[in-house]
Design an enzyme around this catalytic site. Structure first.
Site, mmCIF file in Angstrom:
data_model
loop_
_atom_site.group_PDB
_atom_site.id
_atom_site.type_symbol
_atom_site.label_atom_id
_atom_site.label_comp_id
_atom_site.label_asym_id
_atom_site.label_seq_id
_atom_site.Cartn_x
_atom_site.Cartn_y
_atom_site.Cartn_z
ATOM 1 N N HIS A 211 0.841 -1.199 0.000
ATOM 2 C CA HIS A 211 0.000 0.000 0.000
ATOM 3 C C HIS A 211 0.875 1.247 0.000
ATOM 4 C CE1 HIS A 211 0.737 0.864 4.235
ATOM 5 N NE2 HIS A 211 0.356 -0.356 4.576
ATOM 6 N N ASP B 248 -5.247 4.896 9.468
ATOM 7 C CA ASP B 248 -5.595 4.307 10.757
ATOM 8 C C ASP B 248 -6.861 3.468 10.634
ATOM 9 O OD1 ASP B 248 -3.474 5.610 11.937
ATOM 10 O OD2 ASP B 248 -4.673 7.330 12.579
ATOM 11 N N TYR C 269 -8.545 15.159 2.584
ATOM 12 C CA TYR C 269 -9.305 14.469 3.625
ATOM 13 C C TYR C 269 -10.580 15.231 3.976
ATOM 14 C CZ TYR C 269 -4.861 12.052 4.614
ATOM 15 O OH TYR C 269 -3.706 11.320 4.526
ATOM 16 N N TYR D 193 -0.127 15.206 9.477
ATOM 17 C CA TYR D 193 -0.962 14.414 10.380
ATOM 18 C C TYR D 193 -2.232 15.196 10.700
ATOM 19 C CZ TYR D 193 2.786 11.072 10.914
ATOM 20 O OH TYR D 193 3.736 10.118 10.655
ATOM 21 N N LEU E 154 -12.741 10.416 9.987
ATOM 22 C CA LEU E 154 -11.701 10.781 9.024
ATOM 23 C C LEU E 154 -11.841 9.931 7.775
ATOM 24 C CD1 LEU E 154 -9.138 12.431 8.356
ATOM 25 C CD2 LEU E 154 -7.790 10.595 9.406
#
Length: 324
Positions: A43, A48, A76, A179, A200
């Site tokens: 990947h 997460d 995102y 992050y 998320l």
């Protein structure tokens, strides 16, 4: 005597998987590898278990170019739960503070503006970054705080989507190594109420279109339907793959005649009229523009191969190209 190892397929390409909630990126990777019966898979940047969305999975020779997707921009959609700060900066962590949320839209807008553009970010202790060969989250779980260097990041776009109750929804377009949970934790502290990530989803990696994403359920259904009908699922599965060079389409193309490409395939740099003067290039061959790898522009202007696709046909030994 052990069971003979099952031989997988030498299948090459990039699958845009819509990662489900609750599974690790590696869990998902192994499932895809089995469904495709692929020899190799990797990947391009972990999500997460809490996160969903686009997870490009490289199969076969495409794994050679996965690093370039790791280095690409991401987009995102995130929901920040205001008023609660956790030790992991997401909903899976332990609550460490709870404060009243007494904010105005103007305060939120002002705070968001401070995160746009270039900045320095200190990675979370609950990240997969390694210190002395061990992920930071392993130290964090042992209660050990490790000093981390701030890293340069860029938030190209930070859009306010909605604010309902204590939920603040945002869309973030950012550079590699950003992050999101750290942005939300820092935002909560700037607002004075604390915050953590409650939702998320990765919408995009590089320029890959979100409509090409497929789910594990769709892949599994394809395989089960094919098996029930006594046919191979491979043609249908393979039709979902994007070409290997989709990971490096941002590099300028250098198209070579087959006679010149033969030298490159043996690792020799070549002179190419009209090639860029510096940087990385995507190398293709012939009128069909078959992708054979990536290269760099050497100091003398020649195109030097850097990472090549392995072909099943052996290339005959060739004389060394004259540098003059």
């Amino acid at each position: 005597m052990g069971r003979p190892r099952r031989r997988g397929r030498d299948i090459n390409g990039v699958l845009l998987l819509d990662k489900p909630l609750g599974l690790s990126s590696n869990d998902v990777l192994q499932k895809v590898k089995r469904l495709f019966s692929a020899n190799r898979a990797g990947h391009t940047g972990a999500l997460d278990p809490l996160a969903t969305g686009m997870l490009p999975i490289c199969l076969g020779e495409a794994t050679k170019f996965s690093q370039f997707l790791l280095d690409s921009d991401k987009r995102y959609r995130v929901v920040a739960r205001l008023g609660q700060r956790t030790d992991t900066s997401d909903a899976e962590g332990a609550l460490i503070s709870e404060r009243e949320v007494n904010l105005t839209q103007a305060q939120i807008d002002t705070a968001l503006e401070s995160f746009r553009g270039e900045s320095q970010q200190i990675p979370s202790m609950y990240s997969a970054l390694k210190h002395q060969g061990k992920p930071l989250y392993e130290y964090a779980r042992q209660g050990i705080e490790v000093e981390r260097e701030a890293r340069s990041i860029t938030v190209y776009e930070l859009l306010f989507i909605r604010w309902e109750g204590n939920d603040l929804e945002l869309e973030i377009h950012c550079s590699k190594g950003t992050y999101i949970r750290t942005i939300i934790d820092d935002l909560g502290e700037l607002l004075g109420c604390g915050a953590h990530v409650s939702y998320l989803r990765r919408l995009q990696v590089a320029t890959y279109p979100s409509e090409r994403m497929v789910t594990l359920e769709q892949l599994t259904a394809m395989v089960e339907a094919a098996q029930a009908e006594g046919r191979s699922p491979n043609p249908e599965l393979d039709s979902l793959l994007l070409p290997m060079d989709s990971a490096v389409l941002n590099f300028p193309e250098v198209n070579l005649l087959p006679s010149v490409a033969a030298y490159v395939k043996q690792g020799q740099p070549v002179h190419v009229s009209g090639a860029p003067s510096e940087g990385m290039v995507r190398i293709t061959e012939g009128k069909e523009r078959n992708f054979i790898g990536i290269g760099t522009i050497a100091e003398d202007g020649r195109v030097a191969p850097k990472r090549l696709v392995v072909e099943s046909v052996e290339v005959e030994n060739l004389p060394v190209e004259n540098k003059k």
